[in-house]
Design an enzyme around this catalytic site. Structure first.
Site: not given
Ligand code: MRU
Length: 344
Positions: A236, A247
């Protein structure tokens, strides 16, 4: 062909509502900035690159019906950008996309409001095409690390549904499949919102890639059993020193990988690298409400008055990361120097 996460048709914006997956595959129209804010906040659209594209369309939705002078337009545009920036704090792609819109407008040499709206719409649409190319390049770079017969582990969803279409962490896996490799993926369920179970498992089943779902606390045991050759996750936000927010649960997986000698890779577009954030501790981590843990998906599983801590992301220190797979190549340690080189 992976299924699109967000698309436009006749100047309407549609997203697949990911809160309904894997039971229902339903596209919904997002009609205004408030609906886009809400879709991002409630994870109808989620995953860092997809959030960025969603925010870009959100900017357009926020100004598309505007009528007035250039100065009034600029005021509205700034308001819409600031509003969308409050939807989720961790994925830097959201802010990257909004900044990109701001740069576009500040560099444009028109004060014609209709032309400016058109520029915004086209930029958002370009982001989808660019994201597809970027993810494909991440896949091409990442597949060089995968050998025929590998079993990989992934956490959360960094697949097609987290981007416009191909994904980051899953892109090398899709390409390995295209090349006829015999591969297998361990899918972490990903508590509390089950993006692994609901979305990654769904994607891999649709793509006919052999995969096995485990709960997060089983990852240690499959690694102990020697059944994992490589870990690959998305990101992220990547700080300038390589520390990576992803995550919640990613940090635990990275520590396990180190313990069991499993290479641990992060796959992300360079738009996820935030040079302004010096190190992981500076990354803002979203905290979500207690109900996701006390009564996830409607079923009460804990006393309603228990205290809850629910960070949506954690930070994996760079020393646990074997490499960062980007569209420009694979960044290896020392990260601070090599990330800097990539940008200069
Ligand atoms: O809370 P989310 O579902 O938006 O979290 C998503 C993640 O942690 C993904 O691994 C990250 O955004 C990478 S997406 C290519």
């Amino acid at each position: 062909m992976p299924i699109p996460t967000i698309y436009t048709e006749n100047r309407k914006v549609y997203i697949i509502d990911q809160t309904l997956l894997p039971i229902e595959k339903k596209y919904i129209e997002i009609k205004d900035k408030k609906e886009m804010w809400d879709a991002i906040k409630r994870l109808k659209i989620r995953g860092a690159p997809a959030i960025g594209i969603a925010a870009a369309f959100g900017v357009w939705l926020g100004v598309r019906n505007f009528k007035g002078s250039f100065n009034e337009f600029m005021k509205r545009f700034e308001e819409v950008c600031s509003y969308l920036a409050t939807s989720r704090p961790t994925a830097v792609n959201l802010f990257w996309a909004i900044d990109r819109m701001k740069n576009l407008i500040s560099k444009s040499n028109t004060e014609n409001v209709e032309e400016l709206k058109e520029l915004i719409f086209n930029e958002a649409r370009n982001m989808i095409d660019e994201d597809n190319m970027v993810c494909r390049a991440i896949g091409e770079n990442g597949v060089s690390l995968i050998k025929d017969g590998y079993s990989l582990i992934t956490h959360c969803n960094a697949g097609g549904l987290a981007t416009a279409m191909y994904g980051t962490a899953l892109a090398p896996i899709y390409i390995a499949k295209e090349r006829g490799y015999n591969i297998h993926v361990w899918v972490d369920e990903t508590r509390p919102l089950l993006q692994g179970a609901r979305i990654t498992a769904f994607e891999l089943v649709e793509a006919d890639i052999p995969a096995t779902l485990i709960t997060d606390n089983m990852a240690a045991f499959v690694m102990y059993q020697g059944r994992v050759n490589m870990a690959i996750v998305g990101a992220d936000r990547i700080a300038a020193n390589g520390d990576t927010a992803n995550k919640i649960g990613t940090l635990g997986l990275a520590i396990l990988a180190k313990e069991f000698g499993v290479p641990f890779y992060v796959a992300a577009p360079i738009s996820t690298i935030d040079l302004k954030t010096k190190e992981g501790i500076d990354i803002p981590i979203e905290e979500r409400g207690p109900d996701e843990i006390i009564k996830g998906f409607g079923k009460q599983t804990a006393p309603s008055n228990i205290n809850v801590y629910n960070p949506a992301f954690d930070v994996t220190p760079a020393r646990y990361i074997s490499g960062i797979i980007t569209e420009k190549g694979i960044i290896t340690p020392p990260y601070r120097e090599n990330i800097q080189k990539l940008f200069s």
